[in-house]
Design an enzyme around this catalytic site. Structure first.
Site, short mmCIF file in Angstrom:
data_model
loop_
_atom_site.label_atom_id
_atom_site.label_comp_id
_atom_site.label_asym_id
_atom_site.label_seq_id
_atom_site.Cartn_x
_atom_site.Cartn_y
_atom_site.Cartn_z
CB CYS A 50 97.51 77.25 17.84
SG CYS A 50 96.30 76.33 16.88
CG ASN A 51 92.58 77.42 18.07
OD1 ASN A 51 92.89 78.58 17.85
ND2 ASN A 51 92.26 76.57 17.11
CD GLU A 114 90.14 70.41 15.32
OE1 GLU A 114 90.85 69.60 14.70
OE2 GLU A 114 90.43 70.85 16.44
#
Length: 420
Positions: A50-51, A114
């Site tokens: 998504c990024n 993350e």
């Protein structure tokens, strides 16, 4: 062989563009097949989250490839090149190696450090393996990046401090209770924050979870994933006494858990302590609950203080992690450059072997036809010597005639000759 990394991410492109450049899991194999039809592309990996959407490629050379690869991306996703060019980044060799290592280690993520991105990189690598789209250089690079990410997790504190509200809530629970595995945990809500918390708790071997939500259907999907029980919001009053930990995050305009409800639960629990984490805005739990004995209530503001402190610690750890990336990328580039020598040596040996085999075959034919053996051997060795020294002799003559002393000395070194 040149290594390339190109793509867009959350830093260079808005979501409105990123969502148009993504590759779905069922199209990545087809995209790789299409990409490898280019005569200069020898291997590829597509990373699409998504990024970020990124291509990692091994190519024969990079001349004119920039325009061609952007053109390929635009054609594949039906985009105007002008939309993409201002957002795309392009890294070669050492920069490409460092970039992948940073990505895999979470150093380039929206949330610094993350861990989820490593799993996504491994999945992209596996897809390329499955599609037979990996070159040996890319395979070595990705395997090295996985070990670098592991080293960074082991040697730094990059992943030990929570920097999201959901993870901070779970970290807080682990700090207060020695072990979560045998505790009962009530999650209120079924949105993204509760989803993250539920998965995080499941990873830490929590076996007793309840998910309370306004609609059971939405909560059931998450409950099936993390093996939890689903209850409705009105049932909280009856089941609250079972919960050692409550994490709540709904969009309710009014509190869902009041002081009286908690008092009743405490009485049934014989005042065993409860941890209540309210990460909703507006709050799901009445603030007066904090006044009760044996109740530990934390709000989203309390967690933000923890997150800011942890983020500062992660940034400090990231400096150490960047040093590891620089070191490991240098090691990898040393290996990659050595591969050029290995390939040259192999090619040179094959060439010499081909000459030897041809000369030997001619000599044996001559001997079988009655030629003198000694004469045949002398002729063989003379011809073989001439063919082997032909190319080095031309290079020495050219360097000497050009007055290129540096090249001349380099050639003499490679041939084992002393300098004049």
């Amino acid at each position: 062989m040149t290594l390339l990394a190109l793509g867009i991410n959350h830093k260079t492109a808005p979501v409105s563009l990123r969502e148009r450049v993504t590759f779905s899991p069922d199209t990545i194999g087809e995209a790789l097949d299409n990409l490898l039809q280019h005569p200069l592309v020898k291997g590829g990996v597509v990373l699409s989250t998504c990024n970020r959407t990124e291509l990692y490629l091994s190519v024969e050379q990079q001349d004119n490839l920039y325009e061609q690869l952007i053109g390929w991306l635009c054609e594949y996703h039906q985009l105007n090149p002008r939309e993409l060019k201002s957002s795309i980044y392009w890294h070669c060799d050492n920069e490409a190696v460092s970039h992948l290592m940073r990505v895999a280690s979470g150093l380039d993520s929206l949330v610094l450090g993350e861990p989820q991105i490593l799993g996504q990189v491994k999945k992209a690598f596996a897809e390329s393996q499955h599609s037979h789209s990996l070159s040996s250089e890319l395979e070595r690079l990705f395997q090295k990046s996985f070990s670098v990410a592991k080293r960074i997790r082991t040697e730094t504190e990059i992943g030990s401090n929570a920097v999201s509200v959901a993870f901070a809530a779970c970290t807080l629970a682990r700090q207060i209770f020695e072990s979560l595995s045998e505790l009962n945990i009530l999650l209120v809500g079924a949105g993204e924050t509760i989803e993250l918390a539920a998965r995080h708790l499941r990873e830490h071997r929590v076996h007793h979870m309840m998910i309370a939500n306004r609609t059971k259907e939405k909560a059931q999907v998450l409950a099936d994933e993390v093996q939890a029980e689903v209850i409705t919001l009105p049932e909280i009053d009856i089941r609250l006494a079972e919960a050692d930990i409550v994490i709540s995050s709904t969009a309710s305009p009014l509190p869902i858990i009041g002081k009286g409800m908690v008092e009743r639960a405490l009485k049934l629990r014989r005042n065993q302590p409860m941890l209540l984490v309210d990460i909703a805005v507006p709050r799901d739990i009445e603030p007066d609950v904090e006044k009760l004995n044996n109740v530990y209530l934390y709000s989203v503001d309390d967690l933000q203080a923890i997150i800011q402190q942890n983020l500062a610690q992660r940034k400090a750890a990231a400096v150490q992690a960047e040093c590891i990336v620089q070191q490991e990328s240098r090691y990898f580039m040393d290996w990659l450059r050595s591969q050029s020598a290995v390939n040259s040596i192999r090619e040179y040996r094959n060439q010499a072997e081909q000459m030897r085999a041809e000369m030997a075959a001619k000599a044996l034919t001559a001997i079988n036809q009655g030629a003198d053996v000694e004469q045949a051997i002398n002729q063989l060795t003379h011809q073989l010597m001439n063919r082997l020294i032909h190319a080095p002799t031309k290079s020495l003559q050219q360097a000497a005639s050009n007055g290129d002393l540096e090249r001349l000395n380099l050639l003499r070194d490679s041939l084992g000759l002393e300098h004049n």
